[in-house]
Design a protein around this motif. Structure first.
Motif, PDB file in Angstrom:
ATOM      1  N   ALA A  90       0.837  -1.194   0.000  1.00 30.58           N
ATOM      2  CA  ALA A  90       0.000   0.000   0.000  1.00 30.58           C
ATOM      3  C   ALA A  90       0.874   1.246   0.000  1.00 30.58           C
ATOM      4  CB  ALA A  90      -0.937   0.003   1.204  1.00 30.58           C
ATOM      5  N   ALA A  91       1.973   1.195   0.767  1.00 25.96           N
ATOM      6  CA  ALA A  91       2.882   2.329   0.809  1.00 25.96           C
ATOM      7  C   ALA A  91       3.530   2.570  -0.562  1.00 25.96           C
ATOM      8  CB  ALA A  91       3.962   2.103   1.868  1.00 25.96           C
ATOM      9  N   ARG A  92       3.898   1.488  -1.262  1.00 28.09           N
ATOM     10  CA  ARG A  92       4.458   1.638  -2.608  1.00 28.09           C
ATOM     11  C   ARG A  92       3.443   2.274  -3.556  1.00 28.09           C
ATOM     12  NH1 ARG A  92       7.662  -3.842  -4.469  1.00 28.09           N
ATOM     13  NH2 ARG A  92       9.487  -3.658  -3.121  1.00 28.09           N
ATOM     14  N   PHE A  93       2.215   1.799  -3.498  1.00 25.44           N
ATOM     15  CA  PHE A  93       1.168   2.326  -4.368  1.00 25.44           C
ATOM     16  C   PHE A  93       0.950   3.815  -4.103  1.00 25.44           C
ATOM     17  CE2 PHE A  93      -3.283   3.302  -5.251  1.00 25.44           C
ATOM     18  CZ  PHE A  93      -3.400   2.863  -6.563  1.00 25.44           C
ATOM     19  N   LEU A  94       0.840   4.178  -2.830  1.00 22.24           N
ATOM     20  CA  LEU A  94       0.619   5.576  -2.480  1.00 22.24           C
ATOM     21  C   LEU A  94       1.815   6.448  -2.838  1.00 22.24           C
ATOM     22  CD1 LEU A  94      -1.202   5.139   0.931  1.00 22.24           C
ATOM     23  CD2 LEU A  94      -2.175   6.013  -1.197  1.00 22.24           C
ATOM     24  N   ALA A  95       3.007   5.871  -2.797  1.00 19.38           N
ATOM     25  CA  ALA A  95       4.183   6.624  -3.224  1.00 19.38           C
ATOM     26  C   ALA A  95       4.076   6.989  -4.696  1.00 19.38           C
ATOM     27  CB  ALA A  95       5.449   5.818  -2.963  1.00 19.38           C
ATOM     28  N   GLY A  96       3.564   6.052  -5.518  1.00 17.38           N
ATOM     29  CA  GLY A  96       3.367   6.352  -6.931  1.00 17.38           C
ATOM     30  C   GLY A  96       2.338   7.433  -7.143  1.00 17.38           C
ATOM     31  N   VAL A  97       1.241   7.386  -6.382  1.00 16.27           N
ATOM     32  CA  VAL A  97       0.222   8.435  -6.474  1.00 16.27           C
ATOM     33  C   VAL A  97       0.823   9.776  -6.090  1.00 16.27           C
ATOM     34  CG1 VAL A  97      -1.988   9.256  -5.571  1.00 16.27           C
ATOM     35  CG2 VAL A  97      -1.669   6.812  -6.019  1.00 16.27           C
ATOM     36  N   SER A  98       1.572   9.791  -4.982  1.00 15.28           N
ATOM     37  CA  SER A  98       2.133  11.049  -4.498  1.00 15.28           C
ATOM     38  C   SER A  98       3.203  11.605  -5.434  1.00 15.28           C
ATOM     39  CB  SER A  98       2.714  10.866  -3.090  1.00 15.28           C
ATOM     40  OG  SER A  98       3.806   9.956  -3.092  1.00 15.28           O
TER      41      SER A  98
END
Length: 354
Positions: A90-98
């Protein structure tokens, strides 16, 4: 549709117009905000439906994306809020969004959902310019709430429908591929999986006894693992599914420990995430099982913790997928015509397939 007109307490939405005109909510949005992207015939159909319903036009927030009025992108997370920080994927995914939000000068708002009846209203009322929806269930009412706002939105890994684009890998094909490696020379295989539905109950099921699966990711991965097992000539009923209520190392360790010390211990475990697989490896050590001689184990995602323990896993870039979702929700790109890439990474926790 006419009920929206006759009920003065309810303002018709873009979703109402989309259904009346038989188009997607995004098409309704484009009719008002970017008419050059809609054919004259479609635009006329949308405006006629809007007139019938008494729809006055989109709320100013629905036009804010390109004008920078709200200045933030909402990520709808169907998990507890801390999951965004505790789960590596989830942290990796949100890093891409951010990454995309930072490049575009747009803020990021996390909108967690808890299963409460107030979730759809709270999500719909979020002060955001668009939505990225983390994987959820087919029957999640939040999806209708998001679609009805008429704001740009994208769903990561499904479900499909409601006129919203979906970004994610082909989970079924990927599960077939990693399943072939996981089940090589196995006789008593087990899938360590995600919840079946929003009830998140813990189950140990035979392959012929798995009920309806509401989460698309769980469903597609289970079907792929099952196909990998049956294509080798084995009965589907021999493949068991251990359903974990949460995606966490301790959940994987607890359930794997239970089956490894039970009366019919598995000799192969294909986990739907690296977190569950790492828990299975802990349980194997505690039970005195040699990996891979006594027990083969595979994961999913190729997290940072996978390589140090030699875990065979399915690699995908959730950071890239998060970035892609953000670009779609911000109107910067369209969903890819094909699925994002993935590949199997064979290490030390599986037996040779030859």
């Amino acid at each position: 549709m006419n009920r929206a007109v006759g009920n003065p307490k309810r303002r018709p939405t873009m979703g109402d117009v989309a259904r009346a005109a038989a188009v997607s909510p995004m098409t309704v949005s484009y009719t008002y905000s970017q008419p050059e992207r809609v054919s004259a015939e479609t635009a006329a159909k949308v405006r006629a439906a809007a007139a019938r319903l008494g729809y006055p036009g989109p709320h100013p927030a629905a036009r804010s994306l390109r004008r920078g009025r709200a200045g933030t992108l909402g990520v709808v997370l169907g998990e507890r809020l801390t999951y965004a920080f505790e789960d590596p994927q989830a942290a990796r995914f949100l890093a891409g969004v951010s990454d995309v939000c930072a490049a575009e000068g747009v803020g990021l708002t996390l909108v967690p959902i808890t299963g409460a009846a107030t979730d759809p209203r709270r999500v719909a009322e979020a002060a955001v310019d668009g939505y990225v929806v983390w994987t959820t269930s087919d029957d999640d009412p939040v999806l209708d709430a998001v679609a009805d706002t008429g704001l740009p939105a994208v769903i990561h890994a499904g479900p499909h429908g409601r006129g919203l684009p979906v970004v994610g890998i082909d989970d079924h094909a990927a599960a077939v591929a990693i399943g072939r490696v996981a089940f090589a020379r196995a006789r008593r295989p087990l899938v360590l999986g995600f919840p079946l539905d929003r009830g998140r109950a813990r189950h140990l099921l035979g392959g012929d006894d798995v009920p309806q699966v509401r989460f698309p990711v769980t469903r597609h991965r289970w079907q792929g693992f099952r196909d990998a097992w049956t294509e080798a000539g084995h009965p589907a009923g021999q493949l068991r599914l251990a359903v974990c209520p949460v995606n966490h190392i301790t959940a994987g360790e607890s359930f794997a420990g239970q089956v490894l010390t039970g009366g019919d211990p598995p000799d192969a475990i294909a986990a739907m995430s690296d977190e569950l697989a790492l828990g299975a490896l802990r349980a194997a050590g505690a039970a005195g099982r040699r990996v891979p001689e006594d027990l083969a184990v595979t994961g999913w995602d190729d997290s940072d913790a996978a390589a140090p323990v030699g875990l065979t896993t399915l690699a995908q870039s959730l950071r890239d997928q998060g970035a892609h979702c953000a670009r779609v929700a911000l109107g910067l790109s369209s969903p890819a015509p094909d699925h994002p890439r993935w590949h199997v990474v064979v290490r030390d926790t599986t037996r040779p397939t030859g």
